[in-house]
Motif scaffolding. Structure first.
Motif, PDB file in Angstrom:
ATOM      1  N   TRP A  99       0.838  -1.196   0.000  1.00 56.93           N
ATOM      2  CA  TRP A  99       0.000   0.000   0.000  1.00 56.93           C
ATOM      3  C   TRP A  99       0.872   1.244   0.000  1.00 56.93           C
ATOM      4  O   TRP A  99       1.874   1.327   0.715  1.00 56.93           O
ATOM      5  CB  TRP A  99      -0.925   0.017   1.208  1.00 56.93           C
ATOM      6  N   GLU A 108      -6.221   8.462   1.375  1.00 54.09           N
ATOM      7  CA  GLU A 108      -6.391   7.362   0.417  1.00 54.09           C
ATOM      8  C   GLU A 108      -5.055   6.658   0.220  1.00 54.09           C
ATOM      9  O   GLU A 108      -3.991   7.227   0.461  1.00 54.09           O
ATOM     10  CB  GLU A 108      -6.946   7.862  -0.929  1.00 54.09           C
ATOM     11  N   LYS A 111      -2.657   0.307  -4.160  1.00 56.62           N
ATOM     12  CA  LYS A 111      -1.861  -0.917  -4.277  1.00 56.62           C
ATOM     13  C   LYS A 111      -1.981  -1.360  -5.725  1.00 56.62           C
ATOM     14  O   LYS A 111      -3.072  -1.323  -6.297  1.00 56.62           O
ATOM     15  CB  LYS A 111      -2.406  -1.993  -3.332  1.00 56.62           C
ATOM     16  N   SER A 129      -3.474  -4.037 -12.411  1.00 54.54           N
ATOM     17  CA  SER A 129      -4.662  -3.932 -11.561  1.00 54.54           C
ATOM     18  C   SER A 129      -4.352  -2.926 -10.462  1.00 54.54           C
ATOM     19  O   SER A 129      -3.326  -3.029  -9.793  1.00 54.54           O
ATOM     20  CB  SER A 129      -5.011  -5.276 -10.929  1.00 54.54           C
ATOM     21  N   PHE A 131      -5.739  -1.019  -6.996  1.00 56.36           N
ATOM     22  CA  PHE A 131      -6.680  -1.088  -5.882  1.00 56.36           C
ATOM     23  C   PHE A 131      -6.561   0.209  -5.092  1.00 56.36           C
ATOM     24  O   PHE A 131      -5.460   0.693  -4.839  1.00 56.36           O
ATOM     25  CB  PHE A 131      -6.365  -2.293  -4.990  1.00 56.36           C
ATOM     26  N   ARG A 132      -7.689   0.748  -4.705  1.00 60.11           N
ATOM     27  CA  ARG A 132      -7.722   2.015  -3.978  1.00 60.11           C
ATOM     28  C   ARG A 132      -8.584   1.851  -2.738  1.00 60.11           C
ATOM     29  O   ARG A 132      -9.639   1.214  -2.786  1.00 60.11           O
ATOM     30  CB  ARG A 132      -8.305   3.106  -4.874  1.00 60.11           C
ATOM     31  N   GLN A 133      -8.126   2.443  -1.646  1.00 59.74           N
ATOM     32  CA  GLN A 133      -8.903   2.468  -0.413  1.00 59.74           C
ATOM     33  C   GLN A 133      -8.902   3.884   0.150  1.00 59.74           C
ATOM     34  O   GLN A 133      -7.937   4.626  -0.028  1.00 59.74           O
ATOM     35  CB  GLN A 133      -8.310   1.503   0.623  1.00 59.74           C
ATOM     36  N   TRP A 141      -9.934   1.252   6.694  1.00 60.94           N
ATOM     37  CA  TRP A 141      -9.898   1.545   5.266  1.00 60.94           C
ATOM     38  C   TRP A 141     -11.043   0.832   4.574  1.00 60.94           C
ATOM     39  O   TRP A 141     -11.385  -0.283   4.924  1.00 60.94           O
ATOM     40  CB  TRP A 141      -8.562   1.103   4.662  1.00 60.94           C
ATOM     41  N   GLN A 142     -11.596   1.493   3.577  1.00 61.41           N
ATOM     42  CA  GLN A 142     -12.704   0.931   2.809  1.00 61.41           C
ATOM     43  C   GLN A 142     -12.340   0.986   1.329  1.00 61.41           C
ATOM     44  O   GLN A 142     -11.789   1.978   0.838  1.00 61.41           O
ATOM     45  CB  GLN A 142     -13.974   1.735   3.061  1.00 61.41           C
ATOM     46  N   ASP A 143     -12.642  -0.103   0.610  1.00 59.39           N
ATOM     47  CA  ASP A 143     -12.369  -0.136  -0.819  1.00 59.39           C
ATOM     48  C   ASP A 143     -13.129   0.966  -1.534  1.00 59.39           C
ATOM     49  O   ASP A 143     -14.273   1.267  -1.182  1.00 59.39           O
ATOM     50  CB  ASP A 143     -12.759  -1.495  -1.417  1.00 59.39           C
ATOM     51  N   ALA A 144     -12.479   1.543  -2.528  1.00 60.31           N
ATOM     52  CA  ALA A 144     -13.091   2.640  -3.282  1.00 60.31           C
ATOM     53  C   ALA A 144     -12.863   2.397  -4.772  1.00 60.31           C
ATOM     54  O   ALA A 144     -11.996   1.613  -5.172  1.00 60.31           O
ATOM     55  CB  ALA A 144     -12.485   3.965  -2.863  1.00 60.31           C
TER      56      ALA A 144
END
Length: 173
Positions: A99, A108, A111, A129, A131-133, A141-144
């Motif tokens: 991260w 924010e 990854k 790929s 990935f954002r949180q 943290w929450q996926d966004a």
């Protein structure tokens, strides 16, 4: 009670065709395989045998020592160098970052996983790929959603760098 552990008799072998101790293996033509057949096919471990102690390896053309396109590999590492690496597998062509929180946005984190899918320097040989949180509380943290252009721009940056590396390599020779 231990009857199942005893040595097999001939009648035991009769219930499994081809498994008797004296049976021969049948070749592809319906006849018993001979030593010449095994030698022709290269033996049990292929034509080169089993090489467990190193020794000579047969090379079929130029090789970079990794299982993927070396320009894409180096370009991906260069492009993602601002992020901490979690793992990198040059034979499988997978690079996974840890991260990363941009200095300008501490709420924010990102990854990335990059897959190098082939040995050719082509646009379909790289897949990224992202990935954002987002931070929703202390250490929570929450996926966004990732903006659609982010993946494309990362792949384009990697391809551009790979082309630069290939041109530099050709000019230095």
């Amino acid at each position: 009670m231990l009857a199942g552990c005893g040595a097999g008799s001939q009648t035991d072998y009769d219930s499994y065709p081809g498994s008797a101790p004296g049976d021969q293996r049948v070749g592809t033509e319906g006849r018993a395989a001979t030593k010449a057949d095994v030698k022709e096919r290269g033996g049990l471990f292929g034509g080169d045998g089993l090489n467990i102690f190193g020794g000579e390896e047969k090379k079929e053309g130029p090789s970079s020592g990794i299982g993927v396109n070396s320009f894409l590999w180096r370009a991906t590492l260069d492009t993602l160098s601002f992020m901490p690496l979690n793992s990198a597998d040059p034979f499988g062509g997978v690079i996974i970052t840890d991260w990363y929180t941009p200095p300008e946005s501490s709420d924010e984190r990102f990854k990335l996983t990059a897959y190098i899918l082939g040995t050719a320097l082509r646009s379909d040989a790289i897949k990224v790929s992202v990935f954002r949180q987002v931070n929703v509380g202390p250490n929570q943290w929450q996926d966004a959603v990732v903006e659609p252009g982010t993946v494309t721009s990362m792949e384009d940056a990697i391809l551009t760098r790979a082309r630069q590396l290939r041109i530099d390599s050709a000019n230095s020779e």
